[in-house]
Design a protein around this motif. Structure first.
Motif, PDB file in Angstrom:
ATOM      1  N   ALA A  80      -2.826   3.506  -5.696  1.00 19.11           N
ATOM      2  CA  ALA A  80      -3.036   3.065  -4.313  1.00 19.11           C
ATOM      3  C   ALA A  80      -1.905   2.189  -3.801  1.00 19.11           C
ATOM      4  O   ALA A  80      -1.751   2.013  -2.597  1.00 19.11           O
ATOM      5  CB  ALA A  80      -4.359   2.310  -4.215  1.00 19.11           C
ATOM      6  N   THR A  81      -1.108   1.629  -4.715  1.00 15.89           N
ATOM      7  CA  THR A  81       0.012   0.784  -4.307  1.00 15.89           C
ATOM      8  C   THR A  81       1.330   1.435  -4.687  1.00 15.89           C
ATOM      9  O   THR A  81       1.378   2.325  -5.534  1.00 15.89           O
ATOM     10  CB  THR A  81      -0.066  -0.617  -4.953  1.00 15.89           C
ATOM     11  N   ALA A  82       2.392   0.972  -4.048  1.00 12.84           N
ATOM     12  CA  ALA A  82       3.722   1.527  -4.302  1.00 12.84           C
ATOM     13  C   ALA A  82       4.725   0.396  -4.441  1.00 12.84           C
ATOM     14  O   ALA A  82       4.499  -0.721  -3.973  1.00 12.84           O
ATOM     15  CB  ALA A  82       4.138   2.444  -3.160  1.00 12.84           C
ATOM     16  N   LEU A  83       5.826   0.702  -5.092  1.00 17.53           N
ATOM     17  CA  LEU A  83       6.923  -0.242  -5.257  1.00 17.53           C
ATOM     18  C   LEU A  83       7.960   0.039  -4.175  1.00 17.53           C
ATOM     19  O   LEU A  83       8.460   1.160  -4.054  1.00 17.53           O
ATOM     20  CB  LEU A  83       7.553  -0.098  -6.642  1.00 17.53           C
ATOM     21  N   PRO A 115       0.823  -1.207   0.000  1.00 16.58           N
ATOM     22  CA  PRO A 115       0.000   0.000   0.000  1.00 16.58           C
ATOM     23  C   PRO A 115       0.863   1.266   0.000  1.00 16.58           C
ATOM     24  O   PRO A 115       1.914   1.296   0.634  1.00 16.58           O
ATOM     25  CB  PRO A 115      -0.807  -0.106   1.296  1.00 16.58           C
ATOM     26  N   ARG A 116       0.432   2.261  -0.744  1.00 20.54           N
ATOM     27  CA  ARG A 116       1.205   3.513  -0.803  1.00 20.54           C
ATOM     28  C   ARG A 116       1.315   4.139   0.583  1.00 20.54           C
ATOM     29  O   ARG A 116       2.357   4.637   0.955  1.00 20.54           O
ATOM     30  CB  ARG A 116       0.546   4.501  -1.773  1.00 20.54           C
ATOM     31  N   LYS A 117       0.239   4.087   1.357  1.00 17.99           N
ATOM     32  CA  LYS A 117       0.279   4.619   2.719  1.00 17.99           C
ATOM     33  C   LYS A 117       0.519   3.446   3.660  1.00 17.99           C
ATOM     34  O   LYS A 117      -0.360   2.608   3.865  1.00 17.99           O
ATOM     35  CB  LYS A 117      -1.022   5.331   3.052  1.00 17.99           C
ATOM     36  N   LEU A 171      10.704   3.143  -0.030  1.00 19.97           N
ATOM     37  CA  LEU A 171      10.132   3.415  -1.341  1.00 19.97           C
ATOM     38  C   LEU A 171      11.217   3.304  -2.403  1.00 19.97           C
ATOM     39  O   LEU A 171      12.292   3.893  -2.277  1.00 19.97           O
ATOM     40  CB  LEU A 171       9.511   4.811  -1.357  1.00 19.97           C
ATOM     41  N   SER A 172      10.940   2.545  -3.449  1.00 20.34           N
ATOM     42  CA  SER A 172      11.916   2.333  -4.519  1.00 20.34           C
ATOM     43  C   SER A 172      12.018   3.564  -5.414  1.00 20.34           C
ATOM     44  O   SER A 172      11.017   4.256  -5.648  1.00 20.34           O
ATOM     45  CB  SER A 172      11.503   1.124  -5.367  1.00 20.34           C
ATOM     46  N   ASP A 173      13.195   3.818  -5.940  1.00 20.97           N
ATOM     47  CA  ASP A 173      13.392   4.894  -6.916  1.00 20.97           C
ATOM     48  C   ASP A 173      12.579   4.626  -8.185  1.00 20.97           C
ATOM     49  O   ASP A 173      12.305   5.545  -8.951  1.00 20.97           O
ATOM     50  CB  ASP A 173      14.869   5.019  -7.291  1.00 20.97           C
ATOM     51  N   GLN A 174      12.202   3.375  -8.416  1.00 21.19           N
ATOM     52  CA  GLN A 174      11.442   2.995  -9.607  1.00 21.19           C
ATOM     53  C   GLN A 174       9.941   3.247  -9.461  1.00 21.19           C
ATOM     54  O   GLN A 174       9.194   3.140 -10.429  1.00 21.19           O
ATOM     55  CB  GLN A 174      11.680   1.517  -9.920  1.00 21.19           C
ATOM     56  N   ASP A 175       9.477   3.590  -8.247  1.00 17.30           N
ATOM     57  CA  ASP A 175       8.061   3.863  -8.022  1.00 17.30           C
ATOM     58  C   ASP A 175       7.662   5.132  -8.758  1.00 17.30           C
ATOM     59  O   ASP A 175       8.416   6.107  -8.779  1.00 17.30           O
ATOM     60  CB  ASP A 175       7.784   4.016  -6.520  1.00 17.30           C
ATOM     61  N   ARG A 176       6.473   5.139  -9.359  1.00 15.63           N
ATOM     62  CA  ARG A 176       6.011   6.286 -10.147  1.00 15.63           C
ATOM     63  C   ARG A 176       5.272   7.343  -9.337  1.00 15.63           C
ATOM     64  O   ARG A 176       4.898   8.385  -9.865  1.00 15.63           O
ATOM     65  CB  ARG A 176       5.114   5.800 -11.279  1.00 15.63           C
ATOM     66  N   GLY A 177       4.998   7.060  -8.068  1.00 19.01           N
ATOM     67  CA  GLY A 177       4.364   8.054  -7.216  1.00 19.01           C
ATOM     68  C   GLY A 177       2.882   8.238  -7.442  1.00 19.01           C
ATOM     69  O   GLY A 177       2.323   9.268  -7.075  1.00 19.01           O
ATOM     70  N   GLU A 178       2.213   7.262  -8.049  1.00 16.66           N
ATOM     71  CA  GLU A 178       0.775   7.378  -8.285  1.00 16.66           C
ATOM     72  C   GLU A 178       0.082   6.056  -7.984  1.00 16.66           C
ATOM     73  O   GLU A 178       0.715   5.009  -7.958  1.00 16.66           O
ATOM     74  CB  GLU A 178       0.509   7.800  -9.731  1.00 16.66           C
TER      75      GLU A 178
END
Length: 63
Positions: A50-53, A8-10, A41-48
């Motif tokens: 409900a989920t995050a990398l 989850p992003r949060k 948070l991974s540098d590869q995450d796009r920042g958008e």
């Protein structure tokens, strides 16, 4: 070892969170409960979305 995980992003305020690890090579992944403190948070995450990398550190890092 660092492993990429989807979660989850949060992140919750608690000690653990359920994330998904990809098993790769045409195998299915797994949902696993992991300590929140081992996720970054991974540098590869796009920042958008409900989920995050995340990058999951499977062992405590030694300084």
């Amino acid at each position: 070892m660092t492993i990429l995980a989807i979660g989850p992003r949060k992140l919750p305020a608690g000690d653990t969170v359920e994330v998904w690890f990809d098993a790769g090579s045409s195998a299915t992944g797994q949902r696993v409960m992991v300590p929140v403190k081992r996720l970054t948070l991974s540098d590869q995450d796009r920042g958008e979305g409900a989920t995050a990398l995340y990058e999951y550190e499977s062992h405590n890092r030694r300084n």
